[in-house]
Write an enzyme that holds these catalytic residues in place. Structure first.
Site, PDB file in Angstrom:
ATOM      1  N   GLY A 203      85.479  63.512  57.840  1.00 42.08           N
ATOM      2  CA  GLY A 203      85.512  62.142  57.809  1.00 42.08           C
ATOM      3  C   GLY A 203      86.877  61.791  58.713  1.00 42.08           C
ATOM      4  O   GLY A 203      87.632  62.384  59.245  1.00 42.08           O
ATOM      5  N   ARG A 204      86.692  60.329  58.871  1.00 36.32           N
ATOM      6  CA  ARG A 204      87.777  59.988  59.554  1.00 36.32           C
ATOM      7  C   ARG A 204      88.815  58.969  58.880  1.00 36.32           C
ATOM      8  O   ARG A 204      88.309  57.868  58.318  1.00 36.32           O
ATOM      9  CB  ARG A 204      87.091  59.197  60.760  1.00 36.32           C
ATOM     10  CG  ARG A 204      88.331  58.528  61.622  1.00 36.32           C
ATOM     11  CD  ARG A 204      87.678  57.798  62.842  1.00 36.32           C
ATOM     12  NE  ARG A 204      88.825  57.361  63.824  1.00 36.32           N
ATOM     13  CZ  ARG A 204      88.652  57.374  65.216  1.00 36.32           C
ATOM     14  NH1 ARG A 204      87.873  57.914  65.804  1.00 36.32           N
ATOM     15  NH2 ARG A 204      90.009  57.098  65.792  1.00 36.32           N
ATOM     16  N   GLY A 205      89.946  59.224  58.643  1.00 41.47           N
ATOM     17  CA  GLY A 205      90.877  58.394  58.042  1.00 41.47           C
ATOM     18  C   GLY A 205      91.718  57.810  58.889  1.00 41.47           C
ATOM     19  O   GLY A 205      91.594  57.811  59.912  1.00 41.47           O
ATOM     20  N   GLY A 206      92.581  56.959  58.301  1.00 40.35           N
ATOM     21  CA  GLY A 206      93.550  56.232  59.012  1.00 40.35           C
ATOM     22  C   GLY A 206      94.630  56.902  59.735  1.00 40.35           C
ATOM     23  O   GLY A 206      95.107  57.005  60.722  1.00 40.35           O
TER      24      GLY A 206
ATOM     25  N   VAL B 170      89.283  64.204  60.142  1.00 43.64           N
ATOM     26  CA  VAL B 170      89.422  65.471  59.318  1.00 43.64           C
ATOM     27  C   VAL B 170      87.936  66.351  59.446  1.00 43.64           C
ATOM     28  O   VAL B 170      86.958  65.762  59.703  1.00 43.64           O
ATOM     29  CB  VAL B 170      89.530  65.240  57.860  1.00 43.64           C
ATOM     30  CG1 VAL B 170      89.696  66.323  56.949  1.00 43.64           C
ATOM     31  CG2 VAL B 170      90.696  64.111  57.752  1.00 43.64           C
TER      32      VAL B 170
ATOM     33  N   ASP C 256     102.224  56.388  49.752  1.00 42.03           N
ATOM     34  CA  ASP C 256     100.760  55.968  50.069  1.00 42.03           C
ATOM     35  C   ASP C 256      99.759  56.300  49.056  1.00 42.03           C
ATOM     36  O   ASP C 256      98.824  56.974  49.165  1.00 42.03           O
ATOM     37  CB  ASP C 256     100.518  56.503  51.431  1.00 42.03           C
ATOM     38  CG  ASP C 256      99.268  55.834  52.039  1.00 42.03           C
ATOM     39  OD1 ASP C 256      98.858  54.727  51.498  1.00 42.03           O
ATOM     40  OD2 ASP C 256      98.665  56.270  52.934  1.00 42.03           O
TER      41      ASP C 256
END
Lengths: 458, 186
Positions: free
Chosen positions: A91-94, A98, A206
């Protein structure tokens, strides 16, 4: 606008600006004559010119450079990355890309997170982040994601962590509506992780459903301890360099750090945060788990921030008529805007959550056992359940009385029952016999003592 | 080799070969991309990125200065500025698309969160459109804005690149900025 007309505007604009402000109007009236629209055009440009603020004064180029760098790293399956082999993107997180990767040295799967260059530019902050992330991992807490390695390959910083099968709480919430029991089961584990981290002086900063992983076996893992600090550092980093370029920083995906929905009021204000910020964010997560909606959601991030700072969320009881009042109290206390009024330490929140969880479980058991048997068989079970409670004092007093009564009934009743049965006459006969026997013996003994002197005196 | 080809392409393009530009663009883009990464990696605390350094270094590396005319330098910087503009605009579009749907909605940085309150953003897409409009009736102003805002050149550097006087560039910038600002606030 034709180039010829623009040329006219240009000349008048500069000529007017060369004059003192008080003479400009007269100058333009004379110069434009009957051409009202020309005068209006020049006047509006002059007022735009004189507006305060730093509109496009600082170049966008620095932001564009960040953009380039953020886009740069993208790994393909089977590609080698240091000691790791990329298996697939997860995935692509902020916080960066990943990947699922294989660590050939140790023959295990890892989750590989690449940190955007914009986060890792400042080595001091990077080091502090590493310290904090390692410290959290070193707690060896079952609900904190284990970090294997923090390192750098060809200038790209990465974190290798244990790979969790399962989904994030965010993904789970998309297809499931949680009941209070399940929400509490998850919340207790998150809170437990935070309690351990806070004790070690580590604040998460967070907490949100994206940072919580649910394993199929029921374990909950909190991810990304310390990472928020790195992107917060970005804020300071930028604001002490070139403030006006900030206007464009938001176009950089590398600096995108997440939603504002879980931000505490003090975070939204840009104030220093402490452990109570995590308590707030956890409150938001819990509210969302139970109701299925975000308590401060607004149409735009600025609306959301306004809600966070000013408005109370819709009361829980309004959305869920049969919600436990205790759960409502806990969430409300976690979501106090003034952090002085919030739970002060996460351990207190943990105690309340655990007590409520046990209370609900107990109530569910009672319901299953059937209410009429309360004084009978289920009483003993209730008593045992209460002994297992690690914080029995937290139970509501009514519940405690009920349990105490159940416990007495369970222990004393068998004895009384036996006494009341048909076997009581032989017992009484035995007692009479013993008493009679003892009396007789005593009489004989005392009598002999008295006789002997009499004999001597004879 | 690469220096030669970029130099050659610049010369061909300035001699009127339009196709040379198509070959030139990806080369310049890659170099900017690579330099940006290298810069970010090297950059440390208290050493902020100088925007012009990037374009300048790309120029130094790609172009053999002894073989080109001063106009080629102007062309090169024009290309770099335009590429940087394009990159920013493309990204802003992607961001808009993500905002409209997709899981990325409502994502923004802490910095941005503060700014949401302060309201000091520049809308790149709106700026891009306005700049297109401005360029239609004043191409020179358009170029100046591109070089100054998107490539980060100083007025002095723009003087060198465009070969226009300092005073003229300042005047042009002043009006262009006022016009763009009015367009964006409308």
């Amino acid at each position: 606008m034709t180039p010829e007309r623009w040329q006219q505007v240009k000349e008048l604009f500069h000529a007017a600006l060369a004059r003192e402000p008080k003479f400009r109007s007269d100058f333009l009236v004379k110069a434009c004559g009957a051409d009202q629209s020309l005068r209006a055009e020049v006047e509006s440009l002059i007022s735009s010119h004189e507006e305060e603020g730093s509109f496009i004064d600082s170049p966008a180029f620095a932001a564009a450079a960040d953009l380039l760098a953020a886009e740069a790293v993208e790994l393909q399956a089977e590609q080698q990355f240091g000691a790791y082999e990329i298996v697939a993107p997860i995935g692509r997180g902020g916080m960066g890309e990943v990947y699922l990767a294989a660590d050939r040295r140790l023959g295990r799967k890892v989750a590989l997170k690449l940190l955007p260059a914009s986060f890792t530019r400042n080595t001091d902050r990077l080091r502090r982040f590493e310290q904090e992330a390692r410290a959290a991992s070193a707690l060896n807490h079952p609900n904190i994601l284990t970090i294997y390695e923090i390192g750098e390959v060809a200038g790209t910083h990465f974190i290798a962590t244990e790979f969790i099968e399962g989904e994030t709480l965010r993904q789970y919430l998309r297809h499931a509506q949680l009941d209070a029991d399940e929400a509490l089961r998850i919340a207790v584990q998150i809170t437990d992780a935070l309690a351990a981290a806070h004790t070690a002086g580590i604040i998460h900063r967070d907490i949100k459903p994206e940072n919580i992983m649910l394993r199929p076996d029921g374990y909950v893992k909190v991810l990304d301890f310390g990472l928020a600090k790195l992107s917060e550092a970005q804020l300071t980093h930028n604001s002490d360099s070139e403030a006006p370029t900030l206007g464009l920083v938001n176009t950089n995906p590398g600096m995108v750090m997440g939603t504002v929905n879980y931000m505490s009021p003090e975070q939204a204000r840009g104030q220093e945060v402490d452990a109570r910020t995590d308590i707030w964010s956890l409150g938001v997560v819990l509210y969302e788990c139970v109701t299925g909606r975000e308590p401060f959601a607004g149409a735009t991030p600025s609306d959301t921030l306004a809600h966070i700072l000013q408005n109370e969320p819709p009361p829980l009881a309004l959305l869920l008529p049969d919600v436990s009042p205790e759960l409502e109290r806990i969430i409300t206390k976690a979501l106090r805007k003034d952090r002085e009024e919030r739970y002060q330490v996460v351990k207190d929140l943990l105690l309340d959550l655990k007590s409520l969880k046990q209370e609900l479980e107990f109530a569910a058991k009672l319901e299953r056992a059937g209410a009429p048997n309360l004084r009978g068989a289920s009483g003993a079970r209730g008593a045992r359940a209460s002994q297992q409670t690690d914080d029995a004092n937290a139970h509501a007093s009514a519940r405690t009385d009920e349990l105490a009564e159940a416990r007495i009934t369970a222990r004393v009743k068998p004895a009384l029952g036996w006494m009341n049965s048909g076997k009581r006459w032989p017992v009484l006969a035995l007692i009479v016999l013993v008493v009679v026997g003892l009396t007789f013996g005593l009489y004989k003994f005392l009598g002999r003592k008295q006789v002997i002197p009499n004999c001597e005196t004879k | 080799m690469q220096g030669e080809s970029v130099t050659q392409l610049l010369l061909e393009w300035s001699d009127g070969d339009k196709a040379a530009l198509d070959e030139l663009l990806p080369l310049v883009y890659d170099e900017l991309h690579r330099l940006a990464n290298a810069y970010l990696r090297r950059e440390r605390a208290n050493h902020t990125l100088q925007p012009t350094a990037l374009v300048n270094e790309a120029y130094m590396r790609l172009v053999e200065q002894q073989h080109v005319r001063w106009q080629n330098r102007a062309q090169f910087f024009g290309i770099a500025a335009n590429l940087m503009r394009q990159i920013l605009v493309d990204h802003a579009r992607q961001r808009m698309a993500a905002k409209r749907g997709g899981p990325d909605q409502h994502r923004l940085s802490l910095t941005q969160a503060e700014r949401v309150i302060n309201r000091a953003e520049v809308d790149v897409l709106a700026l891009n459109e306005a700049l297109n409009k401005l360029t239609e009736f004043d191409a020179q102003q358009g170029r100046i804005v591109e070089l100054k805002f998107f490539a980060g050149l100083t007025i002095e550097e723009i003087v060198e690149v465009l070969g226009i006087s300092h005073a003229t560039i300042e005047r042009e910038w002043k009006l262009a900025r006022a016009w763009l600002r009015r367009e964006l606030s409308a």
